[in-house]
Design an enzyme around this catalytic site. Sequence first.
Site, short mmCIF file in Angstrom:
data_model
loop_
_atom_site.label_atom_id
_atom_site.label_comp_id
_atom_site.label_asym_id
_atom_site.label_seq_id
_atom_site.Cartn_x
_atom_site.Cartn_y
_atom_site.Cartn_z
N ARG A 89 -9.84 5.31 -0.99
CA ARG A 89 -8.92 5.62 -0.32
C ARG A 89 -7.65 4.41 -1.12
O ARG A 89 -7.64 3.64 -1.99
CB ARG A 89 -8.95 4.15 1.08
N ASP A 92 -5.71 0.12 1.95
CA ASP A 92 -6.63 0.04 3.26
C ASP A 92 -6.35 -1.55 4.15
O ASP A 92 -6.46 -2.53 3.01
CB ASP A 92 -8.50 -1.03 3.17
N ASP A 94 -7.22 -4.21 6.80
CA ASP A 94 -7.94 -4.97 7.56
C ASP A 94 -7.52 -6.10 8.32
O ASP A 94 -7.95 -6.95 7.19
CB ASP A 94 -9.59 -4.38 7.15
N1 PH2 Z 1 -14.17 -1.34 1.39
C1 PH2 Z 1 -14.41 -0.47 2.27
C2 PH2 Z 1 -15.83 -0.13 1.17
N2 PH2 Z 1 -16.15 -0.17 0.49
N3 PH2 Z 1 -15.28 -1.87 -1.60
C3 PH2 Z 1 -15.28 -2.69 -1.88
N4 PH2 Z 1 -15.72 -3.05 -2.85
N5 PH2 Z 1 -13.27 -2.99 -1.47
C4 PH2 Z 1 -13.43 -2.74 -0.21
O1 PH2 Z 1 -11.73 -2.73 0.12
C5 PH2 Z 1 -13.95 -1.78 0.01
C6 PH2 Z 1 -15.59 -1.55 -0.61
C7 PH2 Z 1 -14.42 -0.06 3.63
O2 PH2 Z 1 -13.17 -0.95 4.40
MG MG Z 2 -11.65 -1.28 5.43
MG MG Z 3 -10.17 -0.09 7.65
#
Ligand code: PH2
Ligand code: MG
Ligand code: MG
Length: 148
Positions: A89, A92, A94
């Site tokens: 992505r 992101d 969250d």
């Molecule tokens: N986010 C995810 C799935 N895997 N791995 C890392 N290292 N960092 C992330 O932000 C990440 C992920 C789903 O949101």
């Molecule tokens: Mg996430």
């Molecule tokens: Mg998210």
Amino acid sequence: MKAVISLGANIGNPEEQMQLAIAMLCEATDVVALSSIYTTKPVGGPEQPNYLNAICITESDLPAADLLALLHGIEKTLGRERIERWGPRTIDLDLIQYGTILSSAQELELPHPRAHERKFVLEPWFEIEPDAILLTHGKISELLEQLQ
Ligand code: PH2
Ligand code: MG
Ligand code: MG
């Protein structure tokens, strides 16, 4: 209320997208702490590039749904496309924890249901708030220790 927000990016220009997302968060909310930016191995999903991850703590009085909408708005502005769960992505954002809100709603689970097992969340969070408690799982220092 204190909001703990995690940021992640691993395609496009991750460095730039992280900086822009941080700037937009500063513009839209009252940012009180920001971690360093960590390079992390992808967890789950398909084979994909390493991520940049960080944690931002802001003070907000918005209802949780409005804060979530704000985060989604920033993601959209930065070109986020939702294609595949846990896939790569551009950005992101969250919501990991918001005040003491506990929610099992499908649109927004609070605290984030996988935060306790994600080093890429706990490590930067610990950097800026070492005494933090994840409401569902306890002290983040101990959670992090269990992951090492
Ligand atoms: N986010 C995810 C799935 N895997 N791995 C890392 N290292 N960092 C992330 O932000 C990440 C992920 C789903 O949101
Ligand atoms: Mg996430
Ligand atoms: Mg998210």
